[in-house]
Every structure is written in structure tokens, then in C-alpha cells.
Design an enzyme around this catalytic site. Sequence first.
Site, PDB file in Angstrom:
ATOM      1  CG  HIS A  45      10.872  -1.391   3.558  1.00  9.77           C
ATOM      2  ND1 HIS A  45      10.336  -0.167   3.910  1.00  9.77           N
ATOM      3  CD2 HIS A  45      10.500  -1.580   2.275  1.00  9.77           C
ATOM      4  CE1 HIS A  45       9.676   0.344   2.884  1.00  9.77           C
ATOM      5  NE2 HIS A  45       9.773  -0.500   1.876  1.00  9.77           N
ATOM      6  CD  GLU A  72       8.844  -0.824   7.961  1.00  7.51           C
ATOM      7  OE1 GLU A  72       8.671  -0.372   9.102  1.00  7.51           O
ATOM      8  OE2 GLU A  72       9.729  -0.396   7.175  1.00  7.51           O
ATOM      9  CG  HIS A 192      11.714   7.643   9.040  1.00  7.34           C
ATOM     10  ND1 HIS A 192      11.884   6.739   8.018  1.00  7.34           N
ATOM     11  CD2 HIS A 192      12.504   8.691   8.741  1.00  7.34           C
ATOM     12  CE1 HIS A 192      12.724   7.226   7.126  1.00  7.34           C
ATOM     13  NE2 HIS A 192      13.121   8.414   7.543  1.00  7.34           N
TER      14      HIS A 192
END
Length: 244
Positions: A45, A72, A192
Amino acid sequence: MEITRLSVNINKIATLRNARGGNNPNVVMVAKDCERFGAQGITVHPRPDERHIRKSDVEQLKNVVKTEFNIEGYPDERFINLVLDAHPAQVTLVPDAPGQITSNHGWDVVKYKPQLREVIKTFKDAGIRVSVFVDTNHENILHAGDCGADRVELYTEPYAAQYATDKKAAVKPFAEAAALAEERGIGVNAGHDLSLENLEFFLRNCPQVKEVSIGHALICDALYYGLENTIGMYLNKIERAFFN
């Protein structure tokens, strides 16, 4: 039966490297080792401030990752160009503000539908699978599919937060959301705060999930168990969810 794939998020490796400068730990080598130890994907990310994964990391990883490379991020112009250049197997669109510490909510897909539709088309025209980060709100899932998304990634922090006190209640909205997505032909990912403690139960109740992206908990576990052993432990939890 197709079981869930494990994608290891290596942001925390880059955070550790950046804290000292230099190239230790080596992000590219860790990615290669994660694959060698059994991970079926690598997730990064890259944020605008490059506080962990850098643009240069993505440029190196695109030539190294042999499994599924997943990038991401928030789809601003910088990110779009980075993804198009790297051409990963998957891009996951996340509604992060520039200075956000970590992703903490899914898209309001209805509100941002025109923007998402355009971005999704750009990536799909380039042959990149697109996933949209969402909560369990059914409307957001359905509109993500209407925008052309191949998959949604369910934001699982609420599940993790409630797991210790009432795991059945915690997983219920996710099981319903995953079932709805599958019914409408939308693939399901999840991520997550998934961990060794809560992963197996989650997948037992959400067998539709094609991929879990796990970083923080996995890297923390690796401090105690070692990276190779930790990846094996996560893969074992996934297998147990489907076969035990």
C-alpha cells in the site's frame, strides 16, 4: 474446493527499513521469501508520503513477485500511474486520506460512484483485476459491482474488534455480505486486523472469500515464531477452516 489464498502485506517490513535508513530489512528479499514460504500473494500500500512502501519498491517488486501482486491505495493520479506502470494482478481501491495512519473505513460507493466507475474502467481496460474496499453495507457492495468492480474487499476491523466478546454476532454481517456478493457474481476478499486468533472462524463462516490480505498481525507474529513458521501457521488456519 477453492480455498482462500493468503496475500502477505509487507508494508511493516518497509516501515522497519525506513526507520533506520539503508536497505535492512530488504523489502524485495522478504517478498521473495514470503512466496518461498508458501504465501500466494504479496500486497503493498504505497502512500503519498512513502512512510513505508516507496514508489521505488513497487518498481522493483513488479519484476520479482511471481504469485499475485496486489497494490492498494487511493486512486489519485499518482497512484493510477504507478499501478498502470506496475501492472499487478490486482489493484485494491481504498478511500484513504493522504495522512491517514491506516485504512479505517470502506468506500461510500454511492457517493463516489462516478469517480470509481471511471477509475475501475481505466484499470480493467489495462487488464488489471479491480477490488473495492467496502464495509458490510449491502448497498455499497451492489453499487461496487455496478461500477464494474471484479471484487470487493470487506473491511474486517469491526469483526476483529467484536470477536473476543461475541464472535457469532461479529461474523454475521460479514457472512451475509459475502453471500450477497457471491450471489451477484462479485468476488470477495477480506482484510484488516485478521489474525491467528480470529482467521479460522471468519473463513468457516465466509467460505466465499477468495483472498485475505494480512500484514500487521502476521509480521508481529513473525517476531516470535519466525517468518517461515508464521506463514505456515496462517496457511494452516486457512486449511482448517475448509477441511476440519
